[in-house]
Write an enzyme that holds these catalytic residues in place. Structure first.
Site, PDB file in Angstrom:
ATOM      1  N   GLU A  39       0.854  -1.197   0.000  1.00 25.32           N
ATOM      2  CA  GLU A  39       0.000   0.000   0.000  1.00 25.32           C
ATOM      3  C   GLU A  39       0.900   1.261   0.000  1.00 25.32           C
ATOM      4  O   GLU A  39       1.942   1.279   0.668  1.00 25.32           O
ATOM      5  CB  GLU A  39      -0.839  -0.048   1.289  1.00 25.32           C
ATOM      6  CG  GLU A  39      -1.778   1.098   1.515  1.00 25.32           C
ATOM      7  CD  GLU A  39      -2.578   0.908   2.820  1.00 25.32           C
ATOM      8  OE1 GLU A  39      -2.236   0.008   3.639  1.00 25.32           O
ATOM      9  OE2 GLU A  39      -3.550   1.650   3.017  1.00 25.32           O
ATOM     10  N   LYS A 109      -9.333   1.954  -2.423  1.00 32.11           N
ATOM     11  CA  LYS A 109      -9.604   1.309  -1.129  1.00 32.11           C
ATOM     12  C   LYS A 109     -10.969   1.740  -0.588  1.00 32.11           C
ATOM     13  O   LYS A 109     -11.229   2.938  -0.393  1.00 32.11           O
ATOM     14  CB  LYS A 109      -8.500   1.689  -0.137  1.00 32.11           C
ATOM     15  CG  LYS A 109      -8.592   1.016   1.225  1.00 32.11           C
ATOM     16  CD  LYS A 109      -7.385   1.434   2.079  1.00 32.11           C
ATOM     17  CE  LYS A 109      -7.321   0.702   3.410  1.00 32.11           C
ATOM     18  NZ  LYS A 109      -6.122   1.080   4.194  1.00 32.11           N
ATOM     19  N   CYS A 142      -5.108  -3.354   2.102  1.00 29.50           N
ATOM     20  CA  CYS A 142      -4.980  -3.490   3.547  1.00 29.50           C
ATOM     21  C   CYS A 142      -6.288  -3.776   4.300  1.00 29.50           C
ATOM     22  O   CYS A 142      -6.809  -4.864   4.227  1.00 29.50           O
ATOM     23  CB  CYS A 142      -4.248  -2.276   4.103  1.00 29.50           C
ATOM     24  SG  CYS A 142      -3.363  -2.671   5.634  1.00 29.50           S
TER      25      CYS A 142
HETATM   26  C1  ACM Z   1      -4.251  -0.175   6.936  1.00 32.38           C
HETATM   27  O1  ACM Z   1      -5.343  -0.300   6.389  1.00 32.38           O
HETATM   28  N1  ACM Z   1      -3.256   0.421   6.335  1.00 32.38           N
HETATM   29  C2  ACM Z   1      -4.025  -0.704   8.292  1.00 32.38           C
END
Ligand code: ACM
Length: 269
Positions: A39, A109, A142
């Site tokens: 990420e 995301k 993530c």
């Molecule tokens: C995250 O979503 N970077 C913990």
């Protein structure tokens, strides 16, 4: 097909250094067909606020994605790269899928973690599926892991392989990924980062442990918390297409959408 991950500690606010590191690592190995990077690979993770993050963001198709396409071209690989995406005034915590031929797709995301909620706009394009060499791939970033619906949506759409870019700080997903793989019978490639970032009164220790999990939930490749480099393993992505756990139990065909009270109903697919 060879799939793998790149695990490293990005330098904060220095995309060119990070690109250099990535190229150096690619030079030292035979690059896999598909490579997943963490990420926010190029920028680092902790931003003071929206304004600061905006100043580091870039449109897909800008200079940084052009640089990444050149890297993919040079090393003949397809990469999923965590990317700070700008579109107009909005910034997204995205993953961009690209090869030497150009951009294949972008995932934004959906499930933002902690103060990301003050900085990024949550993903607004759902969970798209892309095709790489005949293999159906879905991207996640993530904290999406903690919502089983995210990977389930991709799996129900036909994903063979989940390319999961992460900056994990909680100690759960490296184990929980096995469950996600079993319940969806898909391959997962998890690329996490290493190191510590400390800025603006926040301190995160990232948990490394990047891995590849097969549809049986077996961890077929895994590295340590601080290990750095590119690691890969050969898989047959078609193993994801067999959803039978016994000759009587096809876990997708046997789902009881009529009883799930609105979860994963047909209209929501
Ligand atoms: C995250 O979503 N970077 C913990």
């Amino acid at each position: 097909m060879d799939v793998g991950f790149l695990q490293f500690c990005p330098v904060f606010d220095d995309p060119q250094s990070n690109l250099k590191l990535i190229k150096k690592m690619l030079h030292q190995v035979k690059p896999p067909d598909i490579l997943v990077l963490p990420e926010l690979t190029l920028t680092g993770y902790i931003f003071k606020d929206y304004k600061e993050a905006y100043s580091y963001s870039e449109e897909v198709g800008g200079l940084l994605t052009e640089n990444l396409i050149n890297v993919a071209n040079q090393y003949n690989t397809t990469m999923a790269v965590g990317f700070l995406e700008r579109q107009g005034k909005n910034i997204y915590n995205s993953s961009v899928l690209l090869s030497g031929e150009g951009i294949i797709g972008v995932y934004r995301k959906v499930h933002l973690f902690y103060k990301e909620k003050e900085i990024f706009k949550a993903g607004d394009k759902g969970f798209p599926l892309f095709t790489v060499d005949g293999v159906k791939v879905g991207l996640l970033v993530c904290f999406d892991w903690i919502y089983p619906e995210a990977m389930r949506t991709l799996a129900l759409k036909g994903a063979d392989l989940i390319l999961h870019s992460a900056n994990l700080v909680l100690p759960f997903y490296q184990d929980a990924a096995r469950t996600r793989a079993i319940e969806n019978r898909v391959f997962i490639v998890l690329a996490n980062r290493t190191g510590v970032e400390e800025r603006e009164g926040m301190r995160f220790e990232f948990t490394g442990g990047s891995e590849v999990v097969n549809p049986m939930g077996e961890v077929i490749l895994k590295v340590g918390r601080e290990e750095e480099g590119i690691f890969s393993v050969s898989i047959n992505p078609e193993e994801s297409r067999d959803k039978k756990v016994t000759e009587f139990n096809d876990i997708f065909q046997d789902r009881r959408e009529d009883l799930y009270e609105g979860w994963y109903n047909r209209e929501s697919r």
